[in-house]
Scaffold this motif. Structure first.
Motif, mmCIF file in Angstrom:
data_model
loop_
_atom_site.group_PDB
_atom_site.id
_atom_site.type_symbol
_atom_site.label_atom_id
_atom_site.label_comp_id
_atom_site.label_asym_id
_atom_site.label_seq_id
_atom_site.Cartn_x
_atom_site.Cartn_y
_atom_site.Cartn_z
ATOM 1 N N VAL A 64 0.862 -1.190 0.000
ATOM 2 C CA VAL A 64 0.000 0.000 0.000
ATOM 3 C C VAL A 64 0.895 1.234 0.000
ATOM 4 O O VAL A 64 1.803 1.350 0.814
ATOM 5 C CB VAL A 64 -0.930 0.029 1.234
ATOM 6 N N ILE A 65 0.621 2.134 -0.927
ATOM 7 C CA ILE A 65 1.317 3.414 -0.977
ATOM 8 C C ILE A 65 0.294 4.506 -0.711
ATOM 9 O O ILE A 65 -0.732 4.584 -1.391
ATOM 10 C CB ILE A 65 1.990 3.651 -2.341
ATOM 11 N N ASP A 66 0.571 5.350 0.271
ATOM 12 C CA ASP A 66 -0.280 6.496 0.576
ATOM 13 C C ASP A 66 0.309 7.699 -0.165
ATOM 14 O O ASP A 66 1.396 8.170 0.160
ATOM 15 C CB ASP A 66 -0.306 6.762 2.076
ATOM 16 N N ALA A 67 -0.395 8.176 -1.189
ATOM 17 C CA ALA A 67 0.094 9.290 -2.006
ATOM 18 C C ALA A 67 0.014 10.628 -1.270
ATOM 19 O O ALA A 67 0.525 11.631 -1.762
ATOM 20 C CB ALA A 67 -0.679 9.364 -3.316
ATOM 21 N N GLU A 68 -0.650 10.650 -0.123
ATOM 22 C CA GLU A 68 -0.740 11.846 0.734
ATOM 23 C C GLU A 68 -1.224 13.090 -0.019
ATOM 24 O O GLU A 68 -0.713 14.183 0.156
ATOM 25 C CB GLU A 68 0.612 12.114 1.395
ATOM 26 N N GLY A 69 -2.218 12.884 -0.897
ATOM 27 C CA GLY A 69 -2.833 14.009 -1.598
ATOM 28 C C GLY A 69 -2.053 14.534 -2.786
ATOM 29 O O GLY A 69 -2.389 15.571 -3.348
ATOM 30 N N ARG A 70 -1.021 13.835 -3.196
ATOM 31 C CA ARG A 70 -0.182 14.288 -4.314
ATOM 32 C C ARG A 70 -0.768 13.896 -5.663
ATOM 33 O O ARG A 70 -1.664 13.078 -5.769
ATOM 34 C CB ARG A 70 1.211 13.695 -4.173
ATOM 35 N N LEU A 71 -0.183 14.481 -6.709
ATOM 36 C CA LEU A 71 -0.533 14.155 -8.090
ATOM 37 C C LEU A 71 0.085 12.814 -8.467
ATOM 38 O O LEU A 71 1.250 12.549 -8.150
ATOM 39 C CB LEU A 71 0.009 15.240 -9.036
ATOM 40 N N VAL A 72 -0.671 11.971 -9.152
ATOM 41 C CA VAL A 72 -0.154 10.736 -9.730
ATOM 42 C C VAL A 72 -0.471 10.793 -11.216
ATOM 43 O O VAL A 72 -1.604 11.062 -11.619
ATOM 44 C CB VAL A 72 -0.797 9.482 -9.081
ATOM 45 N N THR A 73 0.564 10.567 -12.034
ATOM 46 C CA THR A 73 0.412 10.623 -13.483
ATOM 47 C C THR A 73 1.365 9.607 -14.102
ATOM 48 O O THR A 73 2.366 9.254 -13.478
ATOM 49 C CB THR A 73 0.679 12.057 -14.002
ATOM 50 N N PRO A 74 1.085 9.127 -15.318
ATOM 51 C CA PRO A 74 1.996 8.156 -15.932
ATOM 52 C C PRO A 74 3.399 8.731 -16.076
ATOM 53 O O PRO A 74 3.575 9.935 -16.271
ATOM 54 C CB PRO A 74 1.377 7.904 -17.310
ATOM 55 N N GLY A 75 4.391 7.875 -15.995
ATOM 56 C CA GLY A 75 5.776 8.301 -16.169
ATOM 57 C C GLY A 75 6.067 8.650 -17.618
ATOM 58 O O GLY A 75 5.394 8.183 -18.540
ATOM 59 N N LEU A 76 7.060 9.484 -17.793
ATOM 60 C CA LEU A 76 7.507 9.825 -19.136
ATOM 61 C C LEU A 76 8.611 8.838 -19.500
ATOM 62 O O LEU A 76 9.632 8.762 -18.840
ATOM 63 C CB LEU A 76 8.024 11.263 -19.167
ATOM 64 N N VAL A 77 8.408 8.083 -20.557
ATOM 65 C CA VAL A 77 9.314 7.001 -20.894
ATOM 66 C C VAL A 77 10.518 7.497 -21.682
ATOM 67 O O VAL A 77 11.646 7.188 -21.375
ATOM 68 C CB VAL A 77 8.572 5.892 -21.679
ATOM 69 N N GLU A 78 10.306 8.274 -22.711
ATOM 70 C CA GLU A 78 11.391 8.755 -23.560
ATOM 71 C C GLU A 78 12.234 9.735 -22.768
ATOM 72 O O GLU A 78 11.716 10.620 -22.112
ATOM 73 C CB GLU A 78 10.791 9.406 -24.814
#
Length: 115
Positions: A64-78
């Protein structure tokens, strides 16, 4: 045995629409979910919830990861990807090779700003 990961307390979950790569203007379409959580099973997103709800089976997650209200977005691969597109810069390189500073390039109107 399946490996599960729960990411909870996501302030904003921002993700592209659909489940495949888009071309053209569709690349800029995305969804923003507030107070979200997502459940990942064996590396695959199984369920996404918002408005403080938790996915079914969240209580049994291995990690379990608690994001603590932060933004979660896909990683940039390139490795040379920019989050914000500031315009095409192909005319900048010849100017730089001739010794122009970035201020010179800006003053010449070669830098495009999106507001």
């Amino acid at each position: 045995m399946k490996n599960t990961l729960l990411i909870k307390n996501i302030g904003i979950l921002q993700t592209p629409t659909g489940s495949f790569s888009h071309k053209g203007e569709k690349q800029g379409e995305n969804v923003k979910l507030k107070d979200a959580a997502l459940l990942i099973e064996d590396g695959i997103i199984k369920e996404i919830c918002e408005e403080g709800k938790l996915p079914e089976g969240a209580e049994n997650a291995d990690t379990v990861i608690d994001a603590e209200g932060r933004l979660v977005t896909p990683g940039l691969v390139e490795g040379h990807t920019h989050l914000v597109f500031g315009g095409y810069r192909q005319n900048e390189i010849p100017m730089k090779l001739k010794g122009a500073t970035y201020l010179d390039i800006l003053n010449a109107g070669e830098v495009f700003w999106i507001q």
